[in-house]
Design an enzyme around this catalytic site. Sequence first.
Site, mmCIF file in Angstrom:
data_model
loop_
_atom_site.group_PDB
_atom_site.id
_atom_site.type_symbol
_atom_site.label_atom_id
_atom_site.label_comp_id
_atom_site.label_asym_id
_atom_site.label_seq_id
_atom_site.Cartn_x
_atom_site.Cartn_y
_atom_site.Cartn_z
ATOM 1 N N ASP A 225 0.813 -1.223 0.000
ATOM 2 C CA ASP A 225 0.000 0.000 0.000
ATOM 3 C C ASP A 225 0.844 1.271 0.000
ATOM 4 O O ASP A 225 0.618 2.184 0.815
ATOM 5 C CB ASP A 225 -0.934 0.023 1.235
ATOM 6 C CG ASP A 225 -1.675 -1.296 1.429
ATOM 7 O OD1 ASP A 225 -1.969 -1.960 0.425
ATOM 8 O OD2 ASP A 225 -1.959 -1.657 2.593
ATOM 9 N N GLU B 281 -11.127 0.057 -3.933
ATOM 10 C CA GLU B 281 -10.439 0.579 -2.747
ATOM 11 C C GLU B 281 -9.211 1.385 -3.160
ATOM 12 O O GLU B 281 -9.009 1.635 -4.348
ATOM 13 C CB GLU B 281 -10.053 -0.586 -1.819
ATOM 14 C CG GLU B 281 -9.213 -1.639 -2.499
ATOM 15 C CD GLU B 281 -9.155 -2.952 -1.723
ATOM 16 O OE1 GLU B 281 -9.879 -3.123 -0.736
ATOM 17 O OE2 GLU B 281 -8.363 -3.806 -2.139
HETATM 18 C C1 6LW Z 1 -5.742 -2.407 2.108
HETATM 19 C C2 6LW Z 1 -6.648 -2.596 0.980
HETATM 20 C C3 6LW Z 1 -6.495 -4.022 0.685
HETATM 21 O O1 6LW Z 1 -6.250 -1.536 3.040
HETATM 22 O O2 6LW Z 1 -5.710 -4.629 1.579
HETATM 23 O O3 6LW Z 1 -7.448 -5.875 -0.277
HETATM 24 C C4 6LW Z 1 -5.679 -3.803 2.671
HETATM 25 N N1 6LW Z 1 -7.115 -4.641 -0.200
HETATM 26 O O4 6LW Z 1 -6.355 -1.745 -0.082
HETATM 27 C C5 6LW Z 1 -4.468 -4.049 3.443
HETATM 28 O O5 6LW Z 1 -3.287 -3.826 2.687
#
Ligand code: 6LW
Length: 542
Positions: free
Chosen positions: A39, A212
Amino acid sequence: MIRMKTSRVHLLALFLMLAVNVSAQKTFKNPILPGFHPDPSLCRVGDDYYMVTSSFEWFPGLPVFHSKDLVNWEQIGHVLNRPSQLQMKDGLKASWGLWAPTIRYHNGLYYVICTATGCGGNFFVTAKKPEGPYSEPIFIKDAPGIDPSLFFDDDGKAWYCGSINGNDKTPPRRYPAEDRIYIQQLDLATGEFIGERHIVSSGYAINSPYAEAPHIYKINGKYYLMIAEGGTWEDHAVSIFTADQVTGPYTPFICNPVLTHRHLGNDIDITTIGHADWVQTQNGDWYAVMLGVRPVNGYNMLGRETFLTPISFQGEQPIFNPGIGRVLMEDKFPNLPESPVALLPARDDFDTDSLRFCWNFLRTPFERWYELKNSRLYINLRPQKATELVNPSLIARRVEDHRFKAITSMNFKPSSVNEEAGMIIMQNDRFQYRLVLVGKGKTPQELCLILVKDGNEEILARVPYKINEVVLAVQGDGLKYSFLYGTSEDQLEFLGKDVDATVCSTNVAKGFIGPFVGMYASSNGKVSKNKAAFDWFSYSKY
Ligand code: 6LW
């Protein structure tokens, strides 16, 4: 004859020119942050670049890195290094904690916004310097979901953009794992939202799970929304939308997803590419950072790492790695002055006043149970165990390489049968190996190699070991670990050879993190006054 000679000379000249050209083509290697660094988010301030990555249940939270060339990064601190800022208490689940930060610079302040999953929710902190100290967190009221980011518009307004689970207050999901991206104005003084909430996307693809990791940018008067979709594993992808107003409507780009490796299959050098952030250099070029995985036979042995790839704008459209369309293990060096960072020696002799930035604790250490003294690291034995959701006496660092060697020299005299200290390599409380000197009961004091798989503990190998000085080592090679011990570094014997390392893979352990290796001491449920002393710890790849 003469003509031939001339053409040979020409050929030679051409060859030399090409050779010079080829050698002048400087390259860099991915990943730019090896080991568990998912991330990534970055910003530029003048000629300096700053990046943060997720740290989950490890403390201190959110490592901060600095670079001058986008390739060579040096850790300069952590965003959250005081227990008051980050309360990851006993019981906090593995892979919870800090998820997906965004770093931005605005009007002389660095802002980092993030989700404290299971321990407070969405918050932001500020600092005058990128390395900190950062403020106490301001928790954002009524901000559901994860992956927050901040966008500062030209009119001075601050906008929150995050991902909201489709079940959470918004109308129910239309398909499994449908999440939505929302934007709302934020009052930075109070942490309260202003005005209406705008749901702007649920991903580009119809049926796309997990919209996301949103970020908003303004380029030439247009708003760009970049998101991740498909989930954070092999189906991960980056999509882009544009709008004329910050609140939308956002129109998806026709060539979405703009970046993914999902169509390349799982049998390649880098999978899982997604969750990106981008930056324009002082020279006008564009680069993106994103997470990815270097699999070994399909196994994710290091966690999600940070990669770099160039972008060029074709009109309004960003093209990720033009002509190639994917992230490469080796790519053209950015047009920035190469600025290597000073590497610390592989061996930490513990002769500093505070721990190096590479060291981490599990959850927040609310009490001081370790001490750096006389070039040694002393770790107190406490009842807490590495197999519990607690803050055990454990200090560990990321495993960053598929072939690595970690060695430590320990002095420890177990005073009862419940006492153990030594080395640990782990994903979490349920998946780990411990190479430890354990206490004397009816049997002699012994060295044990303990496997914890799915929460079940098993002693794989044991050997009587009467002395209190011991050198312990773990060597990783792809899908295998070997464990060694001895009285000195050059006299090591195997206690376990080529054992299954996939126990510490993300595929087996699940969750979002990567493996850590380090030092551990426990009195396993009993109170103890004993300590283990570590002379040095070295980590290197080979
Ligand atoms: C993060 C999100 C994700 O917050 O994993 O599956 C989480 N997606 O973007 C943790 O890295």
